[in-house]
Scaffold this motif. Structure first.
Motif, mmCIF file in Angstrom:
data_model
loop_
_atom_site.group_PDB
_atom_site.id
_atom_site.type_symbol
_atom_site.label_atom_id
_atom_site.label_comp_id
_atom_site.label_asym_id
_atom_site.label_seq_id
_atom_site.Cartn_x
_atom_site.Cartn_y
_atom_site.Cartn_z
ATOM 1 N N HIS A 7 34.250 32.943 41.683
ATOM 2 C CA HIS A 7 35.562 33.500 42.078
ATOM 3 C C HIS A 7 36.488 32.315 42.346
ATOM 4 C CE1 HIS A 7 37.824 36.833 44.543
ATOM 5 N NE2 HIS A 7 38.679 35.998 43.974
ATOM 6 N N GLU A 89 40.490 38.551 38.218
ATOM 7 C CA GLU A 89 40.354 39.407 39.380
ATOM 8 C C GLU A 89 41.328 40.550 39.109
ATOM 9 O OE1 GLU A 89 41.255 37.626 43.219
ATOM 10 O OE2 GLU A 89 40.393 39.334 44.291
ATOM 11 N N SER A 117 39.057 44.138 42.609
ATOM 12 C CA SER A 117 39.399 43.988 44.030
ATOM 13 C C SER A 117 40.511 44.933 44.444
ATOM 14 C CB SER A 117 39.904 42.562 44.308
ATOM 15 O OG SER A 117 38.907 41.598 44.089
HETATM 16 ZN ZN LIG Z 1 41.369 38.856 46.065
#
Ligand SMILES: [Zn+2]
Ligand SMILES: [Zn+2]
Length: 266
Positions: A7, A89, A117
Protein backbone atom coordinates in the motif's frame (compact mmCIF):
# COMPACT_ATOMS: atom_id res chain seq x y z
CA UNK A 1 9.25 -15.31 3.10
CA UNK A 2 8.37 -12.48 0.79
CA UNK A 3 8.81 -9.09 2.46
CA UNK A 4 6.12 -6.96 0.97
CA UNK A 5 4.72 -3.44 1.30
CA UNK A 6 1.52 -3.41 -0.71
CA UNK A 7 0.00 0.00 0.00
CA UNK A 8 2.15 2.80 -1.36
CA UNK A 9 1.24 6.14 -2.92
CA UNK A 10 3.27 7.95 -5.56
CA UNK A 11 4.23 11.32 -7.05
CA UNK A 12 0.86 11.25 -8.82
CA UNK A 13 -0.98 11.68 -5.50
CA UNK A 14 -2.42 15.21 -5.32
CA UNK A 15 -2.29 15.30 -1.49
CA UNK A 16 0.98 13.40 -1.13
CA UNK A 17 4.54 14.48 -1.69
CA UNK A 18 6.37 14.74 -4.99
CA UNK A 19 8.91 12.10 -3.96
CA UNK A 20 9.75 10.22 -7.14
CA UNK A 21 8.93 6.60 -7.88
CA UNK A 22 12.67 5.90 -7.81
CA UNK A 23 12.92 7.31 -4.28
CA UNK A 24 10.16 4.96 -3.12
CA UNK A 25 11.73 2.00 -4.88
CA UNK A 26 15.25 2.72 -3.60
CA UNK A 27 13.84 2.99 -0.09
CA UNK A 28 12.10 -0.38 -0.49
CA UNK A 29 15.30 -2.04 -1.70
CA UNK A 30 17.28 -0.46 1.14
CA UNK A 31 14.78 -1.80 3.68
CA UNK A 32 14.93 -5.30 2.23
CA UNK A 33 11.50 -5.51 0.61
CA UNK A 34 11.18 -8.03 -2.20
CA UNK A 35 7.81 -6.81 -3.46
CA UNK A 36 5.95 -3.51 -3.46
CA UNK A 37 2.62 -2.38 -4.84
CA UNK A 38 1.87 1.18 -5.84
CA UNK A 39 -1.77 1.79 -4.92
CA UNK A 40 -2.52 5.35 -5.97
CA UNK A 41 -5.97 6.79 -5.27
CA UNK A 42 -7.96 5.95 -8.41
CA UNK A 43 -9.98 8.75 -9.98
CA UNK A 44 -13.32 9.25 -8.27
CA UNK A 45 -16.44 8.60 -10.36
CA UNK A 46 -16.98 11.61 -12.63
CA UNK A 47 -20.47 12.20 -11.25
CA UNK A 48 -19.15 12.27 -7.68
CA UNK A 49 -18.03 15.65 -6.39
CA UNK A 50 -14.88 15.24 -4.26
CA UNK A 51 -15.94 16.58 -0.85
CA UNK A 52 -12.37 17.20 0.37
CA UNK A 53 -11.84 20.96 0.77
CA UNK A 54 -9.09 21.03 -1.85
CA UNK A 55 -10.70 18.34 -4.02
CA UNK A 56 -7.40 16.52 -3.94
CA UNK A 57 -8.50 13.05 -2.83
CA UNK A 58 -7.56 11.21 -5.99
CA UNK A 59 -5.71 11.42 -9.28
CA UNK A 60 -7.41 12.68 -12.42
CA UNK A 61 -8.57 10.37 -15.16
CA UNK A 62 -5.96 11.72 -17.57
CA UNK A 63 -3.22 10.63 -15.16
CA UNK A 64 -4.27 6.99 -15.15
CA UNK A 65 -2.44 5.95 -18.28
CA UNK A 66 0.79 7.85 -17.50
CA UNK A 67 0.73 6.27 -14.01
CA UNK A 68 0.32 2.76 -15.40
CA UNK A 69 2.95 3.32 -18.10
CA UNK A 70 5.48 4.73 -15.65
CA UNK A 71 5.17 1.73 -13.34
CA UNK A 72 5.42 -0.60 -16.33
CA UNK A 73 8.74 1.03 -17.22
CA UNK A 74 10.00 0.80 -13.62
CA UNK A 75 9.04 -2.87 -13.31
CA UNK A 76 11.38 -3.60 -16.19
CA UNK A 77 14.13 -1.28 -14.96
CA UNK A 78 14.21 -2.84 -11.47
CA UNK A 79 13.24 -6.42 -12.37
CA UNK A 80 16.46 -7.91 -11.02
CA UNK A 81 16.19 -6.10 -7.71
CA UNK A 82 12.55 -6.02 -6.67
CA UNK A 83 9.06 -7.00 -7.81
CA UNK A 84 6.94 -3.94 -8.50
CA UNK A 85 3.18 -4.30 -8.83
CA UNK A 86 0.67 -1.91 -10.32
CA UNK A 87 -2.42 -1.15 -8.29
CA UNK A 88 -4.95 1.39 -7.23
CA UNK A 89 -6.64 2.24 -4.00
CA UNK A 90 -10.21 2.22 -5.25
CA UNK A 91 -12.82 4.15 -3.33
CA UNK A 92 -16.02 2.37 -2.47
CA UNK A 93 -18.71 5.03 -2.63
CA UNK A 94 -22.22 3.77 -2.02
CA UNK A 95 -24.45 4.52 -5.00
CA UNK A 96 -21.53 4.89 -7.42
CA UNK A 97 -20.88 1.19 -7.91
CA UNK A 98 -21.62 1.25 -11.62
CA UNK A 99 -19.07 3.93 -12.46
CA UNK A 100 -16.52 2.25 -10.21
CA UNK A 101 -17.04 -1.02 -12.03
CA UNK A 102 -16.68 0.72 -15.40
CA UNK A 103 -13.31 2.09 -14.31
CA UNK A 104 -12.20 -1.33 -13.09
CA UNK A 105 -13.35 -3.05 -16.27
CA UNK A 106 -11.37 -0.59 -18.35
CA UNK A 107 -8.11 -0.57 -16.41
CA UNK A 108 -8.32 -3.83 -14.47
CA UNK A 109 -6.37 -5.81 -17.08
CA UNK A 110 -3.34 -3.59 -16.33
CA UNK A 111 -3.54 -4.02 -12.55
CA UNK A 112 -1.80 -6.66 -10.45
CA UNK A 113 -2.99 -5.90 -6.95
CA UNK A 114 -5.45 -3.31 -5.65
CA UNK A 115 -7.21 -2.18 -2.50
CA UNK A 116 -10.84 -1.24 -1.91
CA UNK A 117 -11.22 1.49 0.70
CA UNK A 118 -13.86 3.71 2.22
CA UNK A 119 -12.97 7.37 2.81
CA UNK A 120 -16.30 9.07 2.09
CA UNK A 121 -19.49 8.84 4.10
CA UNK A 122 -22.85 10.27 3.26
CA UNK A 123 -23.94 12.07 6.40
CA UNK A 124 -27.52 13.25 5.88
CA UNK A 125 -27.46 15.28 2.67
CA UNK A 126 -23.72 15.76 2.60
CA UNK A 127 -20.72 13.65 1.64
CA UNK A 128 -17.78 13.93 4.02
CA UNK A 129 -14.20 12.79 3.64
CA UNK A 130 -13.93 11.51 7.18
CA UNK A 131 -10.16 11.14 7.37
CA UNK A 132 -9.39 14.59 5.97
CA UNK A 133 -9.14 16.48 9.26
CA UNK A 134 -10.56 16.60 12.79
CA UNK A 135 -12.84 19.37 11.52
CA UNK A 136 -14.36 17.28 8.75
CA UNK A 137 -14.78 14.43 11.24
CA UNK A 138 -16.53 16.86 13.61
CA UNK A 139 -18.87 17.83 10.82
CA UNK A 140 -19.71 14.16 10.29
CA UNK A 141 -20.48 13.90 14.02
CA UNK A 142 -22.80 16.91 13.85
CA UNK A 143 -24.64 15.59 10.84
CA UNK A 144 -25.03 11.98 12.03
CA UNK A 145 -25.74 12.82 15.66
CA UNK A 146 -22.68 11.40 17.41
CA UNK A 147 -19.25 9.81 17.33
CA UNK A 148 -20.65 6.29 17.54
CA UNK A 149 -22.97 7.05 14.64
CA UNK A 150 -19.99 7.99 12.46
CA UNK A 151 -18.15 4.80 13.41
CA UNK A 152 -21.24 2.70 12.75
CA UNK A 153 -21.76 4.34 9.39
CA UNK A 154 -18.13 3.70 8.52
CA UNK A 155 -18.30 0.00 9.44
CA UNK A 156 -21.59 -0.34 7.55
CA UNK A 157 -19.96 1.07 4.42
CA UNK A 158 -16.93 -1.19 4.77
CA UNK A 159 -19.26 -4.18 4.99
CA UNK A 160 -21.16 -2.95 1.92
CA UNK A 161 -17.88 -2.51 0.04
CA UNK A 162 -17.03 -6.16 0.66
CA UNK A 163 -20.46 -7.27 -0.54
CA UNK A 164 -20.58 -4.91 -3.54
CA UNK A 165 -20.71 -6.19 -7.08
CA UNK A 166 -17.86 -4.42 -8.85
CA UNK A 167 -17.13 -6.92 -11.56
CA UNK A 168 -14.24 -9.28 -12.26
CA UNK A 169 -11.53 -6.73 -11.42
CA UNK A 170 -12.85 -5.84 -7.99
CA UNK A 171 -9.88 -5.46 -5.59
CA UNK A 172 -9.21 -8.45 -3.37
CA UNK A 173 -7.93 -6.47 -0.42
CA UNK A 174 -9.99 -4.37 2.00
CA UNK A 175 -8.28 -1.14 3.06
CA UNK A 176 -7.88 0.27 6.57
CA UNK A 177 -11.16 -1.06 8.02
CA UNK A 178 -10.88 1.13 11.14
CA UNK A 179 -10.05 4.45 9.47
CA UNK A 180 -12.91 5.96 11.52
CA UNK A 181 -10.46 5.79 14.45
CA UNK A 182 -8.04 8.29 12.88
CA UNK A 183 -9.04 11.02 15.34
CA UNK A 184 -10.02 8.74 18.23
CA UNK A 185 -7.98 10.61 20.83
CA UNK A 186 -10.06 13.69 20.14
CA UNK A 187 -13.32 11.88 19.32
CA UNK A 188 -13.33 8.59 21.23
CA UNK A 189 -16.22 6.22 20.53
CA UNK A 190 -18.29 4.88 23.40
CA UNK A 191 -18.88 1.43 21.92
CA UNK A 192 -16.39 -1.22 20.85
CA UNK A 193 -18.25 -2.22 17.63
CA UNK A 194 -17.00 -5.77 18.07
CA UNK A 195 -20.10 -7.23 16.38
CA UNK A 196 -19.65 -5.05 13.28
CA UNK A 197 -15.95 -5.82 13.14
CA UNK A 198 -16.59 -9.54 13.44
CA UNK A 199 -19.18 -9.33 10.67
CA UNK A 200 -16.65 -7.55 8.45
CA UNK A 201 -13.97 -10.15 9.15
CA UNK A 202 -16.35 -13.04 8.47
CA UNK A 203 -17.41 -11.46 5.20
CA UNK A 204 -13.76 -10.97 4.16
CA UNK A 205 -13.11 -14.60 5.02
CA UNK A 206 -16.15 -15.84 3.13
CA UNK A 207 -15.23 -13.88 0.01
CA UNK A 208 -11.63 -15.03 0.17
CA UNK A 209 -10.35 -11.46 0.38
CA UNK A 210 -7.28 -10.05 2.15
CA UNK A 211 -7.02 -7.43 4.87
CA UNK A 212 -4.86 -4.32 4.61
CA UNK A 213 -2.69 -4.20 7.73
CA UNK A 214 -2.07 -0.50 7.57
CA UNK A 215 0.46 1.26 9.80
CA UNK A 216 -0.43 4.84 8.77
CA UNK A 217 -2.55 5.29 11.91
CA UNK A 218 0.56 4.90 14.06
CA UNK A 219 1.91 8.08 12.47
CA UNK A 220 -1.26 10.07 13.16
CA UNK A 221 -1.01 11.95 16.48
CA UNK A 222 -4.71 11.52 17.30
CA UNK A 223 -4.71 7.79 16.52
CA UNK A 224 -1.41 6.02 17.24
CA UNK A 225 -2.69 2.60 16.33
CA UNK A 226 -2.65 0.25 13.38
CA UNK A 227 -5.72 0.03 11.12
CA UNK A 228 -7.07 -2.32 12.39
CA UNK A 229 -5.60 -2.60 15.91
CA UNK A 230 -3.72 -5.62 17.24
CA UNK A 231 -6.79 -7.19 18.88
CA UNK A 232 -8.62 -7.20 15.56
CA UNK A 233 -5.54 -8.45 13.74
CA UNK A 234 -5.42 -11.40 16.16
CA UNK A 235 -9.04 -12.24 15.35
CA UNK A 236 -8.32 -11.97 11.63
CA UNK A 237 -5.35 -14.26 12.00
CA UNK A 238 -7.45 -16.80 13.89
CA UNK A 239 -9.86 -16.74 10.97
CA UNK A 240 -6.87 -17.30 8.66
CA UNK A 241 -7.55 -14.16 6.66
CA UNK A 242 -4.47 -13.21 4.65
CA UNK A 243 -3.01 -10.07 6.22
CA UNK A 244 -1.05 -7.84 3.90
CA UNK A 245 1.25 -5.15 5.20
CA UNK A 246 0.77 -1.64 3.88
CA UNK A 247 2.65 1.44 5.05
CA UNK A 248 0.24 3.70 3.13
CA UNK A 249 3.34 5.80 2.46
CA UNK A 250 2.70 9.21 0.93
CA UNK A 251 6.43 9.95 1.02
CA UNK A 252 9.40 7.71 0.33
CA UNK A 253 10.73 7.67 3.88
CA UNK A 254 7.41 6.23 5.16
CA UNK A 255 7.73 3.12 3.02
CA UNK A 256 7.97 0.05 5.24
CA UNK A 257 7.17 2.09 8.35
CA UNK A 258 6.59 0.01 11.49
CA UNK A 259 6.92 -3.29 9.64
CA UNK A 260 8.53 -4.99 12.69
CA UNK A 261 5.35 -4.40 14.71
CA UNK A 262 3.20 -6.48 12.41
CA UNK A 263 5.55 -9.08 11.00
CA UNK A 264 4.22 -11.78 13.33
CA UNK A 265 0.85 -11.49 11.58
CA UNK A 266 2.16 -12.22 8.12
ZN1 LIG B 1 -6.87 5.16 2.12
ZN1 LIG C 1 -3.85 9.43 0.28
Amino acid sequence: MEKRDAHIHSPFCPHGTKDSFEEYIEQAIKKGFSSITFTEHAPLPSSFDDPAPLQDSAIKLEDVEPYIMEIKRLKEQYKNKITIKTGFEIDYIAGFEEETEEFLNKYGPHLDDSILSVHFLQCQHKWICIDYSPDTFAEAIRLTGGIDEVYQLYFDQVLKSIQAELGPFKPKRVGHITLAAKFKKKYPPFQSFSASIMEILREIKEKGYELDMNTAGLRKPLCREIYPNLDILKLAKQLEIPLVFGSDAHQAKELGADYPLIQDFI
